[in-house]
Design an enzyme around this catalytic site. Structure first.
Site, mmCIF file in Angstrom:
data_model
loop_
_atom_site.group_PDB
_atom_site.id
_atom_site.type_symbol
_atom_site.label_atom_id
_atom_site.label_comp_id
_atom_site.label_asym_id
_atom_site.label_seq_id
_atom_site.Cartn_x
_atom_site.Cartn_y
_atom_site.Cartn_z
ATOM 1 N N LEU A 1 -81.205 -49.614 -61.460
ATOM 2 C CA LEU A 1 -80.938 -50.691 -62.407
ATOM 3 C C LEU A 1 -81.319 -50.327 -63.834
ATOM 4 O O LEU A 1 -80.609 -50.622 -64.778
ATOM 5 C CB LEU A 1 -81.698 -51.967 -61.997
ATOM 6 C CG LEU A 1 -81.233 -52.696 -60.738
ATOM 7 C CD1 LEU A 1 -82.174 -53.853 -60.434
ATOM 8 C CD2 LEU A 1 -79.803 -53.208 -60.907
ATOM 9 N N GLU B 1 -84.177 -47.644 -66.448
ATOM 10 C CA GLU B 1 -85.122 -46.533 -66.526
ATOM 11 C C GLU B 1 -85.768 -46.514 -67.894
ATOM 12 O O GLU B 1 -85.097 -46.692 -68.907
ATOM 13 C CB GLU B 1 -84.403 -45.207 -66.267
ATOM 14 C CG GLU B 1 -85.343 -44.030 -66.107
ATOM 15 C CD GLU B 1 -84.646 -42.798 -65.552
ATOM 16 O OE1 GLU B 1 -85.266 -41.717 -65.599
ATOM 17 O OE2 GLU B 1 -83.503 -42.912 -65.081
ATOM 18 N N GLY B 2 -87.097 -46.350 -67.917
ATOM 19 C CA GLY B 2 -87.836 -46.282 -69.172
ATOM 20 C C GLY B 2 -88.641 -45.002 -69.240
ATOM 21 O O GLY B 2 -88.397 -44.048 -68.496
ATOM 22 N N GLY B 3 -89.627 -44.980 -70.141
ATOM 23 C CA GLY B 3 -90.435 -43.785 -70.327
ATOM 24 C C GLY B 3 -91.253 -43.409 -69.106
ATOM 25 O O GLY B 3 -91.242 -42.262 -68.662
ATOM 26 N N PHE B 4 -91.968 -44.395 -68.549
ATOM 27 C CA PHE B 4 -92.835 -44.114 -67.405
ATOM 28 C C PHE B 4 -92.555 -45.045 -66.227
ATOM 29 O O PHE B 4 -93.376 -45.181 -65.326
ATOM 30 C CB PHE B 4 -94.317 -44.231 -67.815
ATOM 31 C CG PHE B 4 -94.735 -43.208 -68.826
ATOM 32 C CD1 PHE B 4 -94.957 -41.896 -68.452
ATOM 33 C CD2 PHE B 4 -94.876 -43.550 -70.160
ATOM 34 C CE1 PHE B 4 -95.336 -40.942 -69.380
ATOM 35 C CE2 PHE B 4 -95.249 -42.610 -71.110
ATOM 36 C CZ PHE B 4 -95.485 -41.292 -70.710
ATOM 37 N N SER B 5 -91.406 -45.684 -66.240
ATOM 38 C CA SER B 5 -91.059 -46.552 -65.127
ATOM 39 C C SER B 5 -89.556 -46.615 -64.952
ATOM 40 O O SER B 5 -88.797 -46.322 -65.876
ATOM 41 C CB SER B 5 -91.608 -47.977 -65.351
ATOM 42 O OG SER B 5 -90.946 -48.603 -66.437
ATOM 43 N N LYS C 1 -89.722 -52.098 -59.071
ATOM 44 C CA LYS C 1 -90.176 -51.411 -60.275
ATOM 45 C C LYS C 1 -91.183 -50.338 -59.885
ATOM 46 O O LYS C 1 -92.192 -50.620 -59.244
ATOM 47 C CB LYS C 1 -90.810 -52.410 -61.249
ATOM 48 C CG LYS C 1 -91.300 -51.788 -62.554
ATOM 49 C CD LYS C 1 -91.850 -52.844 -63.501
ATOM 50 C CE LYS C 1 -92.307 -52.256 -64.818
ATOM 51 N NZ LYS C 1 -92.816 -53.297 -65.763
ATOM 52 N N ASP D 1 -95.535 -58.933 -75.751
ATOM 53 C CA ASP D 1 -94.279 -58.212 -75.951
ATOM 54 C C ASP D 1 -93.086 -59.108 -75.607
ATOM 55 O O ASP D 1 -92.171 -58.698 -74.884
ATOM 56 C CB ASP D 1 -94.250 -56.927 -75.114
ATOM 57 C CG ASP D 1 -93.185 -55.936 -75.613
ATOM 58 O OD1 ASP D 1 -92.798 -56.023 -76.802
ATOM 59 O OD2 ASP D 1 -92.741 -55.088 -74.818
#
Length: 305
Positions: free
Chosen positions: A26, A28-32, A49, A148
């Site tokens: 679904l 994708e990020g920097g560390f997840s 996640k 955030d």
């Protein structure tokens, strides 16, 4: 709960003795990254996640995110179905099993409106914004701040009910800063965890002796409201052009003359987006104002911003 996880076969995992099948990636990020999975027994879809914990601090942060989810049982805050920590080859991954909300984020809905040259009817806008405020009030009432808040961290279900997600930046609402070293620590943390175009002014240049509190969220909430009205954040273009967001947030927010929403909604936006945190309202006041506007809101469609 949440301490057992095994990979039983290719394409399936088991968390707390329940099997889930991998469907697709679904996000994708920097560390997840987030996978869509399906429950083998109930046939329901979930968002899994996975957070890469590259050191002890990262593991503690993932554990904190789990605990933040567990603190709340509120319709406007994303719940936690289950969780586990997986150890493999000396590396740790935190796996958070979350409800899957098919419609996607508030930002994706606003993007579609912008692409069509349309905008959100005021009645619908107020309904969604009231839900965001309700979820935020639940967080503040427990003595925490989200830190955030932005349209990509708000999910919308099929009935347009907003659900606040990504609780990884949450911490205690009240942070007492004593000295320049602590101020720099808070400022560096904010630079890493609070999205720049939604970050409160007091987090750009943290004073040596001050109190940072949950009103950082009220500023971000104002940016979200602006984005819902104008279909872009008030500082998105400034950031994209490479200009100073830190400087821009010191000035009063400017509402374009082309904005066709009610005067009451514009006044609310101006009341929320106040650079001085001491003059910013609390979430209870904001929610009261939104509910008052809802009682007076016309049913007419707003076609263009």
């Amino acid at each position: 709960m949440g301490q057992t996880l095994c990979i039983c076969s290719r394409g399936s995992i088991t968390i707390d003795n329940k099997k889930y099948y991998f469907v697709q990636k679904l996000d994708e990020g920097g560390f997840s990254f987030v996978d869509l999975v399906e429950g083998a027994k109930d046939g329901r879809f979930y968002a899994l996640k996975k957070i890469l914990c590259h050191d002890r601090q990262a593991r503690q942060e993932a554990q904190s995110e789990v605990e933040m989810h567990q603190l709340f049982s509120h319709p406007n805050i994303l719940g936690l179905v289950s969780f586990a920590f997986m150890e493999s080859g000396g590396k740790t991954e935190a796996w958070l099993l979350l409800p899957f909300i098919r419609k996607g984020t508030l930002w994706s809905v606003l993007e579609k409106l912008r692409d069509k040259g349309s905008s959100m009817p005021e009645k619908q806008l107020l309904q969604i914004f009231a839900g965001i405020c309700s979820g935020l009030k639940a967080i503040h009432d427990k003595g925490y701040a989200h830190r955030d808040l932005k349209p990509t961290n708000v999910l919308l279900d099929e009935d347009n009910k907003p659900v606040l997600m990504d609780l990884g930046s949450m911490n205690r609402a009240r942070i007492e800063v004593k000295g320049s070293r602590e101020a720099m620590t808070v400022q560096d943390w904010a630079a890493q965890r609070c999205t720049i175009s939604y970050r409160a002014p007091e987090l750009f240049n943290v004073e040596s002796h001050c109190i940072i509190d949950e009103r950082t969220d009220i500023w971000s909430l104002g940016c979200v409201l602006y984005c819902m009205m104008m279909l872009e954040g008030p500082y998105d273009l400034i950031f994209q052009k490479g200009d100073s967001v830190a400087l821009a947030v010191q000035n009063p927010v400017s509402i374009p003359p082309s904005c066709r929403y009610s005067e009451g909604l514009k006044v609310l936006l101006s009341s929320i987006m106040v650079s001085n945190p001491q003059e910013r309202p609390n979430i209870g006041w904001v929610l009261d104002q939104v509910q008052d506007l809802q009682s007076r809101s016309p049913n007419t469609q707003t076609n263009m911003v």
